[in-house]
Design a protein around this motif. Sequence first.
Motif, PDB file in Angstrom:
ATOM      1  N   GLY A  47      30.984 -26.322  62.262  1.00 23.89           N
ATOM      2  CA  GLY A  47      30.922 -27.299  61.182  1.00 23.89           C
ATOM      3  C   GLY A  47      29.636 -27.269  60.388  1.00 23.89           C
ATOM      4  O   GLY A  47      29.533 -27.917  59.348  1.00 23.89           O
ATOM      5  N   HIS A  48      28.641 -26.513  60.853  1.00 23.77           N
ATOM      6  CA  HIS A  48      27.363 -26.405  60.150  1.00 23.77           C
ATOM      7  C   HIS A  48      27.389 -25.270  59.131  1.00 23.77           C
ATOM      8  O   HIS A  48      28.073 -24.263  59.316  1.00 23.77           O
ATOM      9  N   SER A  49      26.597 -25.419  58.078  1.00 24.67           N
ATOM     10  CA  SER A  49      26.349 -24.306  57.173  1.00 24.67           C
ATOM     11  C   SER A  49      25.449 -23.301  57.874  1.00 24.67           C
ATOM     12  O   SER A  49      24.810 -23.605  58.887  1.00 24.67           O
ATOM     13  N   MET A  50      25.363 -22.081  57.321  1.00 30.56           N
ATOM     14  CA  MET A  50      24.527 -21.050  57.937  1.00 30.56           C
ATOM     15  C   MET A  50      23.062 -21.461  57.920  1.00 30.56           C
ATOM     16  O   MET A  50      22.327 -21.221  58.885  1.00 30.56           O
ATOM     17  N   SER A  51      22.611 -22.100  56.846  1.00 25.68           N
ATOM     18  CA  SER A  51      21.213 -22.519  56.779  1.00 25.68           C
ATOM     19  C   SER A  51      20.908 -23.556  57.852  1.00 25.68           C
ATOM     20  O   SER A  51      19.823 -23.540  58.458  1.00 25.68           O
ATOM     21  N   ALA A  52      21.861 -24.445  58.123  1.00 23.17           N
ATOM     22  CA  ALA A  52      21.672 -25.430  59.186  1.00 23.17           C
ATOM     23  C   ALA A  52      21.641 -24.749  60.549  1.00 23.17           C
ATOM     24  O   ALA A  52      20.855 -25.124  61.428  1.00 23.17           O
ATOM     25  N   CYS A  53      22.499 -23.740  60.734  1.00 21.98           N
ATOM     26  CA  CYS A  53      22.494 -22.988  61.991  1.00 21.98           C
ATOM     27  C   CYS A  53      21.149 -22.311  62.219  1.00 21.98           C
ATOM     28  O   CYS A  53      20.611 -22.325  63.338  1.00 21.98           O
ATOM     29  N   VAL A  54      20.602 -21.733  61.163  1.00 23.26           N
ATOM     30  CA  VAL A  54      19.302 -21.070  61.270  1.00 23.26           C
ATOM     31  C   VAL A  54      18.233 -22.084  61.699  1.00 23.26           C
ATOM     32  O   VAL A  54      17.392 -21.801  62.566  1.00 23.26           O
ATOM     33  N   SER A  55      18.260 -23.263  61.106  1.00 25.44           N
ATOM     34  CA  SER A  55      17.281 -24.294  61.459  1.00 25.44           C
ATOM     35  C   SER A  55      17.384 -24.678  62.926  1.00 25.44           C
ATOM     36  O   SER A  55      16.371 -24.862  63.603  1.00 25.44           O
ATOM     37  N   ILE A  56      18.607 -24.783  63.427  1.00 26.18           N
ATOM     38  CA  ILE A  56      18.815 -25.130  64.836  1.00 26.18           C
ATOM     39  C   ILE A  56      18.274 -24.018  65.737  1.00 26.18           C
ATOM     40  O   ILE A  56      17.581 -24.272  66.733  1.00 26.18           O
ATOM     41  N   ILE A  57      18.590 -22.779  65.402  1.00 26.54           N
ATOM     42  CA  ILE A  57      18.137 -21.638  66.201  1.00 26.54           C
ATOM     43  C   ILE A  57      16.619 -21.588  66.249  1.00 26.54           C
ATOM     44  O   ILE A  57      16.008 -21.420  67.315  1.00 26.54           O
ATOM     45  N   GLU A  58      15.988 -21.743  65.093  1.00 27.38           N
ATOM     46  CA  GLU A  58      14.528 -21.643  65.038  1.00 27.38           C
ATOM     47  C   GLU A  58      13.862 -22.819  65.760  1.00 27.38           C
ATOM     48  O   GLU A  58      12.817 -22.641  66.395  1.00 27.38           O
ATOM     49  N   ALA A  59      14.480 -23.993  65.697  1.00 25.93           N
ATOM     50  CA  ALA A  59      13.926 -25.143  66.420  1.00 25.93           C
ATOM     51  C   ALA A  59      13.998 -24.921  67.923  1.00 25.93           C
ATOM     52  O   ALA A  59      13.082 -25.311  68.667  1.00 25.93           O
ATOM     53  N   ARG A  60      15.082 -24.291  68.379  1.00 30.45           N
ATOM     54  CA  ARG A  60      15.256 -24.089  69.823  1.00 30.45           C
ATOM     55  C   ARG A  60      14.402 -22.945  70.351  1.00 30.45           C
ATOM     56  O   ARG A  60      13.941 -22.998  71.502  1.00 30.45           O
ATOM     57  N   THR A  61      14.210 -21.918  69.548  1.00 38.43           N
ATOM     58  CA  THR A  61      13.432 -20.769  70.004  1.00 38.43           C
ATOM     59  C   THR A  61      11.947 -20.925  69.718  1.00 38.43           C
ATOM     60  O   THR A  61      11.112 -20.266  70.343  1.00 38.43           O
ATOM     61  N   GLY A  62      11.615 -21.791  68.771  1.00 40.21           N
ATOM     62  CA  GLY A  62      10.220 -21.979  68.401  1.00 40.21           C
ATOM     63  C   GLY A  62       9.654 -20.850  67.580  1.00 40.21           C
ATOM     64  O   GLY A  62       8.429 -20.712  67.457  1.00 40.21           O
ATOM     65  N   ARG A  63      10.518 -20.053  66.987  1.00 42.54           N
ATOM     66  CA  ARG A  63      10.046 -18.939  66.152  1.00 42.54           C
ATOM     67  C   ARG A  63      11.099 -18.638  65.081  1.00 42.54           C
ATOM     68  O   ARG A  63      12.253 -19.037  65.199  1.00 42.54           O
ATOM     69  N   ALA A  64      10.659 -17.927  64.067  1.00 46.06           N
ATOM     70  CA  ALA A  64      11.570 -17.541  62.987  1.00 46.06           C
ATOM     71  C   ALA A  64      12.569 -16.506  63.495  1.00 46.06           C
ATOM     72  O   ALA A  64      12.242 -15.676  64.352  1.00 46.06           O
ATOM     73  N   ILE A  65      13.776 -16.571  62.983  1.00 45.20           N
ATOM     74  CA  ILE A  65      14.763 -15.558  63.343  1.00 45.20           C
ATOM     75  C   ILE A  65      14.398 -14.242  62.665  1.00 45.20           C
ATOM     76  O   ILE A  65      13.644 -14.225  61.684  1.00 45.20           O
ATOM     77  N   PRO A  66      14.873 -13.100  63.169  1.00 46.00           N
ATOM     78  CA  PRO A  66      14.620 -11.828  62.497  1.00 46.00           C
ATOM     79  C   PRO A  66      15.064 -11.878  61.035  1.00 46.00           C
ATOM     80  O   PRO A  66      16.050 -12.549  60.693  1.00 46.00           O
ATOM     81  N   THR A  67      14.354 -11.195  60.192  1.00 44.75           N
ATOM     82  CA  THR A  67      14.618 -11.270  58.750  1.00 44.75           C
ATOM     83  C   THR A  67      16.023 -10.799  58.386  1.00 44.75           C
ATOM     84  O   THR A  67      16.578 -11.225  57.374  1.00 44.75           O
TER      85      THR A  67
END
Length: 212
Positions: A47-67
């Motif tokens: 139900g999330h947009s891709m940008s929201a998914c990215v924010s969740i991933i980065e919050a959980r990992t504590g780092r930026a996702i690969p470019t």
Amino acid sequence: MHWELIIFDCDGVLVDSELLSNRVLAQMLAEIGMPMSLEDTIATFMGHSMSACVSIIEARTGRAIPTTFVADFRERTFDVFRRELRPVSGIESVLDAIDRPFCVASSGPPEKIQLTLSITGLLPRFAGRIFSAVEVARGKPHPDLFLHAANKMGVAPAACVVVEDSARGVQAAVAAGMRVFGYADLTDADELTAAGAYVFRSMRELPQLLRG
């Protein structure tokens, strides 16, 4: 009530894509050191947009996702779609039975919506009536997308009914002042009900529900 417009979500409602896309996402999350089960991936990201998914991933990992993560996800997902994607069972009969305007409003980007509807043969049914979350400021669970679709279709929100399969989508429809039917497939029926949906479990039930 005689609804003037029926707004369909796309993934999981029109096209059977949720398991496929979440399977790819789970694989890619494991590759970047964030292993999740398919069930947890669905519960977290559906139900999330891709940008929201990215924010969740980065919050959980504590780092930026690969470019290249988002582009690689799109490529891998689209490849799976081309091989395995099917329309949701029974949706074609539902669309055949509808005697009033309908459209699609999805959290996905336009190219994804176009591709999935094309692969499944549903695209001609929605030509000129496809709305994406990239067109509004806020995605689901905010009401912006559904209000945008209603405005573009020239229908008051109170005269619209939404067909959704995620709690976030249901919340967005309720916030928009629209009635919502929740398809309990991958999302628990109680969760959809709690979000404000009238729940159904088979597409065979939907035509009668839409007749009000």
